[in-house]
Write an enzyme that holds these catalytic residues in place. Structure first.
Site, mmCIF file in Angstrom:
data_model
loop_
_atom_site.group_PDB
_atom_site.id
_atom_site.type_symbol
_atom_site.label_atom_id
_atom_site.label_comp_id
_atom_site.label_asym_id
_atom_site.label_seq_id
_atom_site.Cartn_x
_atom_site.Cartn_y
_atom_site.Cartn_z
ATOM 1 N N CYS A 196 0.183 1.690 7.323
ATOM 2 C CA CYS A 196 -0.465 1.981 6.028
ATOM 3 C C CYS A 196 -1.780 2.732 6.226
ATOM 4 O O CYS A 196 -2.131 3.596 5.425
ATOM 5 C CB CYS A 196 -0.670 0.700 5.238
ATOM 6 S SG CYS A 196 0.889 0.032 4.628
ATOM 7 N N GLU B 188 0.831 -1.209 0.000
ATOM 8 C CA GLU B 188 0.000 0.000 0.000
ATOM 9 C C GLU B 188 0.863 1.256 0.000
ATOM 10 O O GLU B 188 0.604 2.220 -0.715
ATOM 11 C CB GLU B 188 -0.905 0.033 1.242
ATOM 12 C CG GLU B 188 -1.875 -1.120 1.350
ATOM 13 C CD GLU B 188 -1.311 -2.311 2.118
ATOM 14 O OE1 GLU B 188 -0.138 -2.675 1.902
ATOM 15 O OE2 GLU B 188 -2.058 -2.882 2.927
HETATM 16 N N1 THU Z 1 2.287 -6.423 4.131
HETATM 17 C C1 THU Z 1 1.821 -5.599 3.150
HETATM 18 O O1 THU Z 1 2.503 -5.314 2.160
HETATM 19 N N2 THU Z 1 0.575 -5.090 3.294
HETATM 20 C C2 THU Z 1 -0.305 -5.444 4.277
HETATM 21 O O2 THU Z 1 -1.441 -5.019 4.245
HETATM 22 C C3 THU Z 1 0.128 -6.340 5.343
HETATM 23 C C4 THU Z 1 1.550 -6.747 5.321
HETATM 24 C C5 THU Z 1 3.608 -7.040 3.938
HETATM 25 C C6 THU Z 1 4.715 -6.545 4.813
HETATM 26 C C7 THU Z 1 5.655 -7.740 4.771
HETATM 27 O O3 THU Z 1 6.443 -7.668 3.599
HETATM 28 C C8 THU Z 1 4.740 -8.942 4.644
HETATM 29 O O4 THU Z 1 3.500 -8.417 4.172
HETATM 30 C C9 THU Z 1 4.526 -9.723 5.921
HETATM 31 O O5 THU Z 1 4.160 -8.879 6.955
#
Ligand code: THU
Length: 145
Positions: A96, A61
């Site tokens: 986020c 995000e």
């Molecule tokens: N992560 C995201 O990119 N967006 C989310 O909404 C939740 C978590 C990613 C961060 C990390 O690279 C992985 O997911 C595990 O936490």
């Protein structure tokens, strides 16, 4: 996917699914894709980008939002987020949510599942009582102490 979901939103959700392929997640193996719909109709995508220094991971995000702002977009209609979770919708992390309310508390967050179903909430609903830019404009007490 609900029956009355617009073609634009269907495409946005598809774009977020496709972005999972770009995810750089060698540590968590948790792929996330995001697709951001700008006010002018432009779609900007993002994926999570991890790092050997674990705490530096950037979520999909925030990747999308940062890409969009750096390309001149500041007004958004919606963001779609996708992961590989089979039975749960992917939900944005706290950081986020804060990043999203910076650009308004009343735009749409489509939290999807791989089968295209989703949960829809407003940015402000996801971060009630959030710290927003207007706070910095409010009257402050003197800093003489
Ligand atoms: N992560 C995201 O990119 N967006 C989310 O909404 C939740 C978590 C990613 C961060 C990390 O690279 C992985 O997911 C595990 O936490």
């Amino acid at each position: 996917m609900e029956k009355n979901t617009s073609e634009t939103i269907k495409k946005l959700i598809k774009a977020s699914h496709e972005m999972k392929r770009k995810s750089y997640c060698p540590y968590s193996k948790f792929r996330v894709g995001a697709a951001l719909l700008c006010e002018d109709g432009t779609v900007i995508t993002g994926c999570n980008v991890e790092n050997a220094s674990y705490g530096l991971a950037i979520c999909a995000e925030r990747t999308a939002l940062t890409k969009a702002v750096s390309e001149g977009h500041r007004h958004f209609k919606a963001i779609a987020i996708s992961s590989d979770l089979k039975t749960s919708c992917i939900v944005p992390c706290g950081a986020c949510r804060q990043f999203m309310v910076e650009f308004g508390t009343d735009w749409d967050v489509y939290m999807t599942k791989p089968d295209d179903t989703f949960r829809l909430m407003k940015t402000g609903e996801l971060l009630p009582f959030g710290f927003v830019p207007e706070a910095l404009e409010e009257e402050r007490v003197s800093q003489m102490a």
